[in-house]
Design a protein around this motif. Sequence first.
Motif, PDB file in Angstrom:
ATOM      1  N   VAL A   1       0.994  -1.368   0.136  1.00 55.51           N
ATOM      2  CA  VAL A   1       0.144   0.110  -0.029  1.00 55.51           C
ATOM      3  C   VAL A   1       0.852   1.385  -0.069  1.00 55.51           C
ATOM      4  O   VAL A   1       0.518   2.161  -0.616  1.00 55.51           O
ATOM      5  CB  VAL A   1      -0.905   0.078   1.253  1.00 55.51           C
ATOM      6  N   SER A   2       1.914   1.285   0.657  1.00 55.46           N
ATOM      7  CA  SER A   2       2.996   2.364   0.646  1.00 55.46           C
ATOM      8  C   SER A   2       3.344   2.648  -0.933  1.00 55.46           C
ATOM      9  O   SER A   2       3.458   3.860  -1.211  1.00 55.46           O
ATOM     10  CB  SER A   2       4.106   2.156   1.718  1.00 55.46           C
ATOM     11  N   VAL A   3       3.784   1.683  -1.452  1.00 58.71           N
ATOM     12  CA  VAL A   3       4.369   1.848  -2.886  1.00 58.71           C
ATOM     13  C   VAL A   3       2.942   2.338  -3.729  1.00 58.71           C
ATOM     14  O   VAL A   3       3.298   3.229  -4.624  1.00 58.71           O
ATOM     15  CB  VAL A   3       4.700   0.642  -3.557  1.00 58.71           C
ATOM     16  N   MET A   4       1.810   1.705  -3.544  1.00 59.57           N
ATOM     17  CA  MET A   4       0.610   2.150  -4.308  1.00 59.57           C
ATOM     18  C   MET A   4       0.462   3.823  -4.019  1.00 59.57           C
ATOM     19  O   MET A   4       0.118   4.465  -5.091  1.00 59.57           O
ATOM     20  CB  MET A   4      -0.427   1.427  -3.939  1.00 59.57           C
ATOM     21  N   GLU A   5       0.400   4.163  -2.840  1.00 59.28           N
ATOM     22  CA  GLU A   5       0.471   5.537  -2.442  1.00 59.28           C
ATOM     23  C   GLU A   5       1.140   6.554  -3.105  1.00 59.28           C
ATOM     24  O   GLU A   5       0.823   7.590  -3.566  1.00 59.28           O
ATOM     25  CB  GLU A   5       0.199   5.788  -0.833  1.00 59.28           C
ATOM     26  N   SER A   6       2.324   6.123  -3.124  1.00 59.56           N
ATOM     27  CA  SER A   6       3.457   6.907  -3.859  1.00 59.56           C
ATOM     28  C   SER A   6       2.971   7.083  -5.500  1.00 59.56           C
ATOM     29  O   SER A   6       3.028   7.943  -6.061  1.00 59.56           O
ATOM     30  CB  SER A   6       4.832   6.170  -3.822  1.00 59.56           C
ATOM     31  N   GLY A   7       2.509   5.969  -6.018  1.00 58.31           N
ATOM     32  CA  GLY A   7       2.009   5.949  -7.503  1.00 58.31           C
ATOM     33  C   GLY A   7       0.816   6.868  -7.570  1.00 58.31           C
ATOM     34  O   GLY A   7       0.762   7.571  -8.522  1.00 58.31           O
ATOM     35  N   ILE A   8      -0.110   6.945  -6.416  1.00 62.68           N
ATOM     36  CA  ILE A   8      -1.106   7.707  -6.484  1.00 62.68           C
ATOM     37  C   ILE A   8      -0.845   9.347  -6.577  1.00 62.68           C
ATOM     38  O   ILE A   8      -1.613   9.937  -7.413  1.00 62.68           O
ATOM     39  CB  ILE A   8      -2.219   7.407  -5.292  1.00 62.68           C
ATOM     40  N   PHE A   9       0.034   9.538  -5.792  1.00 61.16           N
ATOM     41  CA  PHE A   9       0.600  11.010  -5.690  1.00 61.16           C
ATOM     42  C   PHE A   9       1.268  11.158  -7.169  1.00 61.16           C
ATOM     43  O   PHE A   9       1.045  12.497  -7.392  1.00 61.16           O
ATOM     44  CB  PHE A   9       1.754  11.012  -4.572  1.00 61.16           C
ATOM     45  N   VAL A  10       1.819  10.492  -7.965  1.00 56.25           N
ATOM     46  CA  VAL A  10       2.090  10.944  -9.135  1.00 56.25           C
ATOM     47  C   VAL A  10       1.050  10.982 -10.018  1.00 56.25           C
ATOM     48  O   VAL A  10       1.285  11.892 -10.902  1.00 56.25           O
ATOM     49  CB  VAL A  10       3.279   9.689  -9.676  1.00 56.25           C
ATOM     50  N   ALA A  11       0.027  10.085 -10.032  1.00 56.93           N
ATOM     51  CA  ALA A  11      -1.131  10.284 -10.763  1.00 56.93           C
ATOM     52  C   ALA A  11      -2.010  11.282 -10.711  1.00 56.93           C
ATOM     53  O   ALA A  11      -2.320  12.137 -11.520  1.00 56.93           O
ATOM     54  CB  ALA A  11      -2.010   9.079 -10.667  1.00 56.93           C
ATOM     55  N   MET A  12      -1.841  11.947  -9.267  1.00 55.80           N
ATOM     56  CA  MET A  12      -2.567  13.271  -9.058  1.00 55.80           C
ATOM     57  C   MET A  12      -1.614  14.367  -9.553  1.00 55.80           C
ATOM     58  O   MET A  12      -2.452  15.391  -9.804  1.00 55.80           O
ATOM     59  CB  MET A  12      -2.768  13.268  -7.498  1.00 55.80           C
ATOM     60  N   ALA A  13      -0.578  14.090  -9.554  1.00 52.59           N
ATOM     61  CA  ALA A  13       0.448  15.330 -10.054  1.00 52.59           C
ATOM     62  C   ALA A  13       0.223  15.642 -11.784  1.00 52.59           C
ATOM     63  O   ALA A  13       0.256  16.718 -12.021  1.00 52.59           O
ATOM     64  CB  ALA A  13       1.875  15.117  -9.726  1.00 52.59           C
ATOM     65  N   LEU A  14      -0.176  14.293 -12.159  1.00 50.17           N
ATOM     66  CA  LEU A  14      -0.186  14.424 -13.783  1.00 50.17           C
ATOM     67  C   LEU A  14      -1.528  14.965 -13.836  1.00 50.17           C
ATOM     68  O   LEU A  14      -1.545  15.925 -14.873  1.00 50.17           O
ATOM     69  CB  LEU A  14      -0.048  12.972 -14.115  1.00 50.17           C
TER      70      LEU A  14
END
Length: 319
Positions: free
Chosen positions: A110-123
Amino acid sequence: MSDSNTTDFTNPSTFILLGIPGLEAAHVWISIPFCTIYIIAMLGNFTILLIVKMESSLHVPMYYFLCMLAVADLVLSTSTLPKMLSIFWFNSREIDFSACLTQMYLIHCVSVMESGIFVAMALDRYVAICDPLRHSTILTSPVVAKMGLAIVLRGGMLVLPYPFLVRRWPYCRTNIIPHTYCEHMAIANLACADIRVSSYYGLFLAFFLSSLDVFFIALSYTQILRAIFSIPTKDTRLKTFGTCGSHLCVILGSYIPALFSFLTHRFGHNVPLHFHILKANMYLLVPPMLNPIIYGVRTKQIRDRLLRLFIIKGPKVFS
């Protein structure tokens, strides 16, 4: 036949979680803020999911990613807090070997997923601000769904080596984990084997992957800031930047404690153990509580929808 002073933990059926060594007498008192944090996190994230579901105007990529973050926060909190509280309240320290590996996998996944979600939100913010006319055609529902699937698969696959490595190691010393939850390196340090592969892989995930995600987030916000400062009117600049403020607060509130916890765990050998564990707990527990509060306070659409719920329900109580 082994003597009575040695125990074979090659395939331990259970691990023993000590909680916070050195602060056992304060476990009940520590449980009060932990329990409060958990309740706020659950209520806040469920409220975000409910509001986005009820409000059709929020059915856009930004809030889909916010819902993904809320679900991830719920999983992260629920996979750790109930067991912590059972240790603090009932001294229930045993955890099944498979349950321990499952908890470890969920925490890191989940920690790795959350980091990916932050990237998607920035995009999403980059497209919305730098190319607003094409936002709805670039980030369509199928594209958002594929991004969400990629985030989940990335987290699931990258963390998959952890439980496989941990399961195959022999444990000939002890099955006692001086922690409140099953963290990867806390388990790895109990193994009677060469754990360098696991340690190096953990460093790779923590530094390379996080650095890659932070690089893409920083790149997005560099372009966003350039676009914002090119806007002629001050009010419009502030309003545009305000749409990114909550996202930046959530990113800082997640990455900074995580980095500090990681560095102190590996390099802060003179730091007391109870400080390590308290910091690791704060890294897991505080962001799931703060994220819905930050978005609820700073995002006008969520704040207005929440207020309307209370305003609509208010007259019915006194009618």
